[in-house]
Design an enzyme around this catalytic site. Structure first.
Site, PDB file in Angstrom:
ATOM      1  N   THR A 332     -25.990  18.549   8.193  1.00  0.00           N
ATOM      2  CA  THR A 332     -24.779  19.269   7.853  1.00  0.00           C
ATOM      3  C   THR A 332     -23.581  18.505   8.415  1.00  0.00           C
ATOM      4  O   THR A 332     -23.652  17.983   9.520  1.00  0.00           O
ATOM      5  CB  THR A 332     -24.832  20.670   8.465  1.00  0.00           C
ATOM      6  N   ASP A 444     -29.345   5.974  -2.144  1.00  0.00           N
ATOM      7  CA  ASP A 444     -28.933   7.306  -2.593  1.00  0.00           C
ATOM      8  C   ASP A 444     -27.497   7.281  -3.108  1.00  0.00           C
ATOM      9  O   ASP A 444     -26.673   8.094  -2.720  1.00  0.00           O
ATOM     10  CB  ASP A 444     -29.097   8.307  -1.444  1.00  0.00           C
TER      11      ASP A 444
END
Ligand SMILES: *[C@@H]1O[C@H](CO)[C@@H](O)[C@H](O)[C@H]1NC(C)=O
Ligand SMILES: *[C@@H]1O[C@H](CO)[C@@H](O)[C@H](O)[C@H]1NC(C)=O
Ligand SMILES: *[C@@H]1O[C@H](CO)[C@@H](O)[C@H](O)[C@H]1NC(C)=O
Ligand SMILES: *[C@@H]1O[C@H](CO)[C@@H](O)[C@H](O)[C@H]1NC(C)=O
Ligand SMILES: *[C@@H]1O[C@H](CO)[C@@H](O)[C@H](O)[C@H]1NC(C)=O
Length: 641
Positions: A332, A444
């Site tokens: 996060t 990614d």
């Protein structure tokens, strides 16, 4: 056909990756409640070490068995821990849910323990053995007062609650119950009941009895949860349960039984595979990590890359939700302000391994040497504290996807800006791939990993996945490291990782920038084309303009031939980058050159993977990979949307 020996293995990998994909769908890692003890811990220097070792031990065991206990230390400094995933979570989801629990749980420090209830798992720690406790003063129900339900639902919900509470004690502590009401779907009731694995059947029955009684007081609301000392229970009018097959009725249905057996075998296989992976990785880590702990301490002390945990905790207001910027695959991200006023972004990783701190720090050290105008600066980390935190420069404008896929903000991205972003992203990738010290594959690349600064300049983010070239290239978990829809077929199916995997993802981003559409979000029906397939088809038919984002047309580029040509060229390069055969894709430097140098004639692109999902027809017979990729793409569509 030519290599029949490999296809069962490939199918297995495919099956596995589908399973992992499916299970990625919902680890239910939302926190329902965190309760901390009120007494302080006894001796900090002993407690902190035990506390984190306890969480680590549970973390290592929990995804295999669904629950785990750990006991560390003795006397007033003892640390007892219990972790439990609810029965419908796959091992992988269990690991994810627990990872989330463990990042939040340290908030209870410096109190001697606490309990955290998530929607998919539970964790408790204290300084005495509470393993047999099934009732306590904290027991309560939490109601979600969203919609009030009618008598039909209340009847089915009551039935499902009673069923689940009655069944669990004799089924190893877990049960689910679905009472369907035909006709109107939201009159059906879904219930999950789970005791902690340390309770015997008698205690489990007593706990669920209390839980059911308190939870039923949430009626007539549409959803309720019981958070008890020895168990968890939840009812809802929406299906939050994880497995597909409906266990609520028709036990005679052979298909259901077959599916149940098959999927439990599959889960078993997956558990074993994940176990083997983890074991292998741990062995590798042990080999690497053991050597230079002392050296590390010293390096950390001297390094400007090292941030104190407490500094970052203060900077983010103790990871206050109000400072949350977003959630990535591996952690996060919070906004923070350092004492000197500098704004930063702090990434709080789900995965933490103190024994790997040395490796981790070396990686950080290496990544922080990468400096380029199109890369987000990594400022440092807190590597040896209770959690792993990465510190990045803070960027004002969030990520490309927030603009591109937003109907109104998309208008702010005029073509010239978009082309700048394309160019910047390409330059950043060239820099990574050509880095002389160690070539880096990002793995990614996607719109949400391209951040924009205040001038809308592209900055590639999230090097969490980037590893230097030489490291272990082949383990299954890499296939979950990327993002479906952006992953090259050879990487997805075989875990085969080269720079061309980044080139593929870059190609997908190019097509997204031109079309304003997400590669897999557009697939509402199972058989509709992916963006890449649609682009390829239109390009073949000479109708590529159909792809152009209406937000671009808003600026009336239709009448500007120069710009139209430039957009078409980007589509062309995008298709060259997303060709199925990776050796045909250009390298990043080549792709950049194609984008910038117009006098160069571009070759015609060959087909992208997953050519025609409708007919399932192979148009290129030589490779077995096309088929496989097609299957993955097809199966993944409903999940992706
Ligand atoms: C805590 O434990 C350590 C190690 O046993 C000991 O040296 C220290 O004095 C203890 N601290 C307190 C406050 O009891
Ligand atoms: C647990 O910790 C508290 C507070 O530090 C202490 O009073 C209590 O005696 C400890 N319990 C046990 C069983 O040691
Ligand atoms: C179950 O556990 C409880 C609490 O530890 C204990 O009191 C009870 O005797 C146990 N019952 C059986 C049947 O073992
Ligand atoms: C079912 O749910 C929808 C929206 O969630 C609501 O509009 C509708 O009234 C509900 N139907 C019944 C029969 O409760
Ligand atoms: C929700 O409903 C329950 C039961 O009716 C009630 O006890 C609780 O106070 C309500 N909560 C809120 C936030 O309104």
């Amino acid at each position: 056909m030519k290599k029949s020996g490999t296809s069962p293995f490939l199918l297995f990998i495919l099956f596995l990756s589908l399973l992992i994909e499916t299970s990625l769908a919902d680890p239910r890692s939302d926190t329902v409640e965190l309760r901390c003890e009120t007494q302080l811990e006894h001796n900090t220097s002993i407690f902190v070490v035990n506390f984190f070792d306890m969480m680590e031990i549970i973390g290592n065991k929990i995804s295999h068995s669904g629950s785990a206990v750990a006991i560390l230390g003795s006397g007033p400094d003892a640390n007892y821990g219990l972790g439990q995933c609810y029965g419908d979570l796959s091992p992988f989801d269990c690991a994810l849910c627990y990872a989330e629990a463990r990042t939040i749980f340290p908030k209870c420090y410096p109190y001697k323990g606490g309990s955290i209830y998530l929607d998919g798992c539970f964790l408790r720690a204290d300084n005495y053995s509470f393993f047999q406790e099934f009732t306590g003063p904290g027991d309560k129900a939490v109601c979600t007062n969203a919609t009030q339900k009618g008598p039909k639902f209340l009847l089915s919900a009551r039935q499902a609650v009673l069923n689940a509470a009655a069944a669990a004690p004799s089924q190893g502590g877990y049960s689910r119950s679905v009472v369907p009401v035909t006709g109107s779907r939201n009159e059906s009731a879904y219930v999950l009941a789970n005791c902690w694995s340390t309770l015997n059947a008698t205690s489990c029955r007593a706990c669920l009895g209390n839980a059911a009684a308190s939870m039923i007081r949430c009626f007539p609301w549409s959803e309720g949860r019981a958070l008890n000392t020895g168990c968890f229970m939840r009812y809802s009018d929406t299906n939050f349960l994880n497995a597909e097959q409906n266990t609520g009725h028709s036990t005679g249905n052979i298909i259901l039984i077959v599916v149940a057996i098959l999927s439990s075998v599959a889960v078993l296989i997956m558990g074993v595979a994940i176990g083997v992976c983890m074991w292998k990785r741990r062995r590798i880590q042990k080999k690497r990590g053991a050597n230079n702990v002392v050296e590390l301490e010293k390096t950390l002390h001297d390094s400007s890359l090292s941030f104190k945990y407490s500094t970052l905790e203060r900077a983010t207001g103790s990871f206050d939700d109000a400072n949350k910027l977003g959630q990535g695959g591996f952690g996060t991200v919070y906004k923070g302000v350092l004492p000197d006023g500098r704004e930063i972004a702090v990434k709080r990783l789900f995965f933490h391994n103190r024994h790997r701190a040395a490796d981790f720090f070396n990686e950080i050290n290496m990544i922080s040497t990468l400096e380029h105008k199109n890369l987000v600066r990594l400022l440092g980390c807190s590597c040896s504290g209770p959690e792993s935190l990465l510190v990045y420069e803070f960027l004002f404008n969030k990520s490309l996807d927030c603009f591109l896929f937003d109907p109104s903000r998309g208008k702010a991205l005029i073509w010239e800006k978009r082309f700048e972003i394309i160019k910047g992203t390409a330059e950043g990738l060239v820099y990574l791939h050509e880095n002389p010290n160690s070539r880096i594959i990002h793995r990614d690349i996607k719109a949400s990993n391209i951040l924009l600064d205040s001038k809308l300049q592209a900055k590639i983010a999230d090097f969490g996945l980037a590893r230097s070239f030489q490291e272990d290239k082949s383990h299954i978990s890499t296939s979950i490291a990327g993002t479906l829809g952006y992953m090259a077929p050879e990487y997805l199916a075989h875990g085969q990782l080269t720079e061309k995997a980044d080139v593929y993802s870059f190609g997908v981003v190019l097509l997204e920038i031109v079309s304003g559409k997400q590669n897999n979000a557009s697939e509402t029906a199972e058989y509709s084309d992916s963006l890449v397939t649609a682009a390829w088809k239109n390009f073949q038919l000479g109708t590529a303009e159909k792809l152009f984002d209406s937000n671009l047309m808003f600026h009336n580029y239709n009448n500007n031939d120069e710009i139209k040509k430039e957009i078409l060229r980007v589509v062309h390069v995008g298709l060259l980058c997303t060709q199925e055969v990776h050796s045909l894709r250009p390298s990043m430097p080549k792709a950049l050159q194609m984008l910038l140098e117009w006098d160069e004639q571009l070759p015609a692109p060959t087909n992208p993977p997953f050519m025609d999902v409708r007919t399932m027809k192979l148009n290129d017979s030589g490779r077995d990979q096309g088929d496989l990729g097609r299957d993955i793409q097809k199966k993944s569509m409903p999940i992706a949307t």
